[in-house]
Design a protein around this motif. Structure first.
Motif, PDB file in Angstrom:
ATOM      1  N   LEU A  48       0.865  -1.174   0.000  1.00  0.00           N
ATOM      2  CA  LEU A  48       0.000   0.000   0.000  1.00  0.00           C
ATOM      3  C   LEU A  48       0.902   1.224   0.000  1.00  0.00           C
ATOM      4  N   ASP A  49       0.790   2.049  -1.003  1.00  0.00           N
ATOM      5  CA  ASP A  49       1.701   3.184  -1.171  1.00  0.00           C
ATOM      6  C   ASP A  49       3.147   2.734  -0.912  1.00  0.00           C
ATOM      7  N   GLY A  50       3.825   3.407   0.002  1.00  0.00           N
ATOM      8  CA  GLY A  50       5.228   3.060   0.240  1.00  0.00           C
ATOM      9  C   GLY A  50       5.415   2.050   1.356  1.00  0.00           C
ATOM     10  N   LEU A  51       4.455   1.179   1.550  1.00  0.00           N
ATOM     11  CA  LEU A  51       4.518   0.234   2.674  1.00  0.00           C
ATOM     12  C   LEU A  51       4.229  -1.187   2.192  1.00  0.00           C
ATOM     13  N   LEU A  52       5.151  -2.090   2.509  1.00  0.00           N
ATOM     14  CA  LEU A  52       4.932  -3.502   2.190  1.00  0.00           C
ATOM     15  C   LEU A  52       4.762  -4.261   3.502  1.00  0.00           C
ATOM     16  N   LEU A  53       3.725  -5.069   3.575  1.00  0.00           N
ATOM     17  CA  LEU A  53       3.555  -5.955   4.726  1.00  0.00           C
ATOM     18  C   LEU A  53       3.802  -7.384   4.256  1.00  0.00           C
ATOM     19  N   ASP A  54       4.855  -7.986   4.799  1.00  0.00           N
ATOM     20  CA  ASP A  54       5.129  -9.395   4.509  1.00  0.00           C
ATOM     21  C   ASP A  54       4.698 -10.195   5.738  1.00  0.00           C
ATOM     22  N   GLN A 466       9.729 -19.463  14.662  1.00  0.00           N
ATOM     23  CA  GLN A 466       9.387 -18.256  15.433  1.00  0.00           C
ATOM     24  C   GLN A 466       8.818 -17.237  14.427  1.00  0.00           C
ATOM     25  N   PRO A 467       7.549 -16.871  14.591  1.00  0.00           N
ATOM     26  CA  PRO A 467       6.880 -16.077  13.547  1.00  0.00           C
ATOM     27  C   PRO A 467       7.236 -14.593  13.559  1.00  0.00           C
ATOM     28  N   SER A 468       7.177 -13.980  12.388  1.00  0.00           N
ATOM     29  CA  SER A 468       7.365 -12.521  12.333  1.00  0.00           C
ATOM     30  C   SER A 468       6.614 -11.922  11.154  1.00  0.00           C
ATOM     31  N   ASN A 469       6.210 -10.674  11.344  1.00  0.00           N
ATOM     32  CA  ASN A 469       5.721  -9.840  10.241  1.00  0.00           C
ATOM     33  C   ASN A 469       6.832  -8.865   9.920  1.00  0.00           C
ATOM     34  N   THR A 470       7.010  -8.563   8.648  1.00  0.00           N
ATOM     35  CA  THR A 470       7.937  -7.489   8.307  1.00  0.00           C
ATOM     36  C   THR A 470       7.162  -6.351   7.669  1.00  0.00           C
ATOM     37  N   LEU A 471       7.337  -5.170   8.244  1.00  0.00           N
ATOM     38  CA  LEU A 471       6.730  -3.967   7.673  1.00  0.00           C
ATOM     39  C   LEU A 471       7.854  -3.184   7.024  1.00  0.00           C
ATOM     40  N   ALA A 472       7.906  -3.254   5.710  1.00  0.00           N
ATOM     41  CA  ALA A 472       8.994  -2.590   4.982  1.00  0.00           C
ATOM     42  C   ALA A 472       8.480  -1.267   4.432  1.00  0.00           C
TER      43      ALA A 472
END
Ligand code: G6P
Length: 549
Positions: A48-54, A466-472
């Motif tokens: 979304l715009d300049g944000l990637l959610l992995d 071990q889980p993670s979200n990355t907000l790039a």
């Protein structure tokens, strides 16, 4: 599906199905999911715009999300979103609307709440702080001896401190000649004293930021700052050096601050959601009105996404559902937040207040006792530094700790050094997900003596999973920061709505305020001490003994 009227979300069929699903899938290794599906990143990431959610490095499948989305429907999430957006009084225990999203509506928008277009009110106050900020930043606003403001001290705590402090630090590269900002929150006199020691009263502006204007910590610091100023300058010059941000007009006037120096907001803005209101004045002074407008625009873009995107491609909804998956169905107690950005180092503290004050509740919105775990313990620290502090436990400890990695793809300073930061963040998410099997560890130790191998191999094994979200973020800009903060606000809202609680009151904090009031007089030798447990009585008398001599 019909909404549940009373909060028995944990009696719903989908709740039971999610428990069943967790039992059936809990041993699935994420690394196998990645091996089996080369498209996993594409399927479990969003832009979304300049944000990637992995969100692909999570213990989830399409089925998990399907069930979680069903849970959101059963909890009537879209109904609660609509009620919040329209200004219904969903903060039932305080009988207030919850309208921080209205603070970032564009000027031409209209939102009628109980017969009043509140967007006009919002923009009227915004115009006032824009005008004030321009005057201060350009040097038109002058202190008592004609000099311009070089330093601004924001006196506030909780929501009147954390959000503005975070935004000011995160957006420091945009300050461009603005005044230096200082944030004083702690009632420990050291905080104010150390700050003032470096300042010249003639070029200092104080902002007393308090929604209620009754918070003892802030008022004590405000009185102390006032004394410091009057001793060095004069009472008559207060008007040029003190302004207030508050909803409490009468208390501000009582403190001796002119109405022209009071910037207002409304009871439908919760403290922890208030950086978008005039509470953001310190941010605006630091970076200028144009940047502040961009911050608001970024948050508004996230609001539009949140209110309009289907749930399966809705960032805040997905983050919230994944959080519920671990918290409620895996029994994970905590959630870690690691910003790989020095400017965002106070993000964990801000989200801690946002999340824990909002969803740290054991009772539902109808007053009923909730029979399941709600808000997790939020903690974290800036990335890389945290690797050298607590990542050991994430890699080899016994706890499940879901993590968020916040990683700007571009920094504001040296590009090649910034790359090291990014590489660290990506490598950590990979290692936490993949782990290292016993066989892999053995292979690395090949050639070693049998006994040593038996001792070492388990210690060099990493369970992974071990889980993670990355907000790039493309880059930390006012716009992307606005998006990021609004994303977390909505995540917290979604979780609260699904757990069926009121995310907008904070009776536990109010209780804490009352407790100190009882003990304060008892610390003085000669005063009566009421009935306490023996520990508290012992501590009070220990203090008194030390102060008697
Ligand atoms: O802005 P104030 O009224 O001074 O309140 C400051 C803070 O006080 C308490 O800690 C509340 O729980 C917070 O939500 C609030 O932000």
């Amino acid at each position: 599906m019909a909404a549940i009227r009373f909060n028995d979300i944990n009696a719903s069929q989908v709740w039971a199905k999610l428990h069943q699903h967790q039992r059936a899938t809990r041993y699935v290794a994420m690394r196998e999911l990645f091996e089996a599906d080369p498209q996993r990143f594409e399927r479990f990431s969003l832009k979304l715009d300049g944000l990637l959610l992995d969100y692909s490095k999570n213990r989830i499948s399409e089925r998990t999300l399907e069930l979680l989305l069903e849970l959101a429907d059963v909890a009537d999430l879209s109904g609660w979103m609509a009620r919040m957006r329209a200004g219904e009084r969903i903060n039932v225990s305080e009988n207030r609307a919850v309208l921080h999203t209205a603070l970032r509506l564009p000027k031409d928008a209209v939102l009628e709440v109980e017969g009043r277009n509140i967007v006009a009110d919002v923009h009227e106050e915004l115009a006032r702080i824009r005008d004030f900020s321009r005057r201060v930043r350009s040097g038109l606003w002058r202190g008592h001896d004609g000099r311009a403001v070089t330093d601004v001290v924001n006196l506030g705590i909780g929501g009147s401190d954390l959000g503005p402090l975070l935004a000011t630090e995160a957006l420091a590269p945009y300050a461009q000649g603005g005044p230096r900002l200082h944030y004083v929150s702690n009632v420990d006199p050291a905080h104010l004293a150390r700050t003032l020691a470096r300042l010249d009263p003639a070029t200092t502006l104080f902002i007393i930021a308090s929604k209620s204007f009754t918070t003892p910590e802030t008022l004590l610091n405000a009185q102390a700052a006032r004394r410091w100023f009057v001793e060095r300058v004069s009472e008559a010059a207060i008007d040029k050096h003190f302004v207030a941000v508050s909803t409490n007009e009468a208390a501000v006037a009582g403190f001796g601050i002119d109405a022209a120096n009071r910037f207002g907001f409304w009871d439908w803005v919760g403290g922890r959601y208030s950086v978008w209101s005039t509470v953001g004045l310190s941010v605006m002074l630091a970076v200028g009105p144009e940047c502040f407008d961009e911050l608001l625009a970024g948050a508004h873009a996230m609001d539009e996404h949140f209110f309009n995107a289907p749930f399966q491609v809705n960032m805040p909804v997905l983050l919230a559902l994944i959080g519920i998956w671990y918290n409620t169905f895996y029994g994970a107690h905590t959630h870690a937040i690691m910003p790989y950005d020095h400017g965002l180092r106070r993000l964990p503290a801000h989200i801690q207040q946002l999340d824990m004050e909002s969803n740290g509740k054991r009772v539902g919105r109808y007053g009923e006792r909730l029979d399941f775990d709600t808000g997790p313990v939020i903690w974290g620290e800036e990335g890389v530094n945290s690797q050298h502090a607590f990542f050991q436990l994430l890699h080899q400890g016994t706890r499940l700790v879901p993590c968020d990695f916040i990683v700007p793809m571009q920094g504001h300073y040296d590009a090649s050094q910034h790359q090291v930061l990014v590489a660290n963040a990506f490598a950590q998410t990979e290692a936490l997900m993949r782990g290292k099997t016993g066989t892999e560890a053995m292979a690395e130790l090949a050639g070693m003596d049998g006994e040593v191998l038996d001792m070492l191999a388990p210690q060099k094994t990493f369970p992974g999973n071990q889980p993670s979200n990355t907000l790039a973020l493309d880059k930390v800009t006012p716009h992307s920061l606005g998006m990021l903060l609004a994303l977390y606000e909505h995540k917290v809202f979604v979780q609260g709505a699904i757990w069926g609680l009121n995310s907008f009151d904070q009776w536990g904090v109010e209780y804490g305020k009352a407790l100190a009031r009882t003990i304060l007089p008892e610390l003085n030798p000669g005063k009566n001490v009421g009935v306490h447990d023996s520990s508290t009585t012992g501590l009070i008398s220990h203090y008194r003994q030390l102060h008697e001599h």
